[in-house]
Design an enzyme around this catalytic site. Structure first.
Site, short mmCIF file in Angstrom:
data_model
loop_
_atom_site.label_atom_id
_atom_site.label_comp_id
_atom_site.label_asym_id
_atom_site.label_seq_id
_atom_site.Cartn_x
_atom_site.Cartn_y
_atom_site.Cartn_z
N HIS A 9 1.02 -1.21 0.20
CA HIS A 9 0.08 0.30 0.19
C HIS A 9 1.44 1.07 -0.25
O HIS A 9 1.95 1.65 0.30
CB HIS A 9 -1.18 -0.04 1.57
CG HIS A 9 -0.31 0.25 2.50
ND1 HIS A 9 0.70 1.45 2.96
CD2 HIS A 9 0.06 -1.34 2.93
CE1 HIS A 9 0.99 0.67 4.36
NE2 HIS A 9 0.83 -0.59 4.87
N GLU A 80 -2.01 -7.50 8.07
CA GLU A 80 -0.77 -7.41 8.01
C GLU A 80 -0.28 -8.44 9.27
O GLU A 80 -1.78 -8.50 10.10
CB GLU A 80 0.25 -5.91 8.54
CG GLU A 80 0.56 -5.81 9.19
CD GLU A 80 1.94 -6.30 7.66
OE1 GLU A 80 2.56 -7.29 7.41
OE2 GLU A 80 2.64 -5.56 7.40
#
Length: 202
Positions: A9, A80
């Site tokens: 990202h 994550e």
């Protein structure tokens, strides 16, 4: 041949400061949004068989700004690494109390049942599950099958790379991964191989 494309990202306030970010929802910074938009032409050149995205806002926003969110499937295994008690802390800060701590070998301590920390073994298990589901595409022989694109986060995508290459999760420490970059894992002589790594737009 089919390649596995890994996109971290765009920049957030915490990725810029080095703070560990798992479940904390942060927007992209203005620079992070610009980074994500800049990836659009690069990704537009690829034929994509499947697109997966982490459920976190920063990953989904990156996918949206590249024009691919509508095609993306939300995949919880791309979330994550859970940092537990180390969420929001930087590595230098953690090292003041634990000088020898290394996420890749020690994992993260649990803060509470609601804020768990993951071990490398736990991360490896979900990465292996993810890759097993993608195996029919990644191991296809057809030259025009299309690539598999994953929008995710720094540590989990490095773990994906390590496991795809047949290495332990801890080997992810060897793969630096900056925000808003594209990395590629293809094959050579029938084996997974890195074909491009940490490539920014432009």
């Amino acid at each position: 041949m089919t390649e596995l494309l890994l996109v971290r990202h765009g920049e957030t306030d915490w990725s810029r400061s080095g703070q560990h970010t798992s479940w904390t929802e942060l927007p992209l910074t203005e620079r992070g949004a610009e980074q994500a938009r800049a990836l659009r032409p690069l990704l537009a050149t690829r034929t994509l068989a499947r697109v997966l995205v982490s459920p976190r806002t920063r990953a989904r926003e990156t996918a949206r700004l590249t024009g691919l969110l509508d095609r993306a499937e939300v995949e919880s295994d791309l979330t994550e690494w859970a940092y537990g008690a180390y969420e929001g802390r930087t590595t230098p800060d953690i090292h003041r109390a634990r000088p020898d701590w290394d996420l890749w070998t020690d994992g993260a301590p649990q803060e509470s049942p609601e804020r768990p920390g993951e071990s490398p073994q736990q991360v490896g298990a979900r990465v292996d599950r993810l890759l097993a589901g993608l195996a029919p595409l990644l191991d296809a022989d057809a030259e025009d099958a299309g690539d598999v694109l994953l929008f995710g986060h720094g540590h989990i995508l490095r773990a994906v790379a390590a496991r795809r290459l047949g290495l332990p999760v801890a080997a992810g420490a060897l793969f630096r991964l900056d925000t808003a970059t594209v990395s590629r894992i293809g094959t050579e002589h029938g084996r997974p191989a890195v074909t491009g790594w940490n490539v920014p737009a432009g």
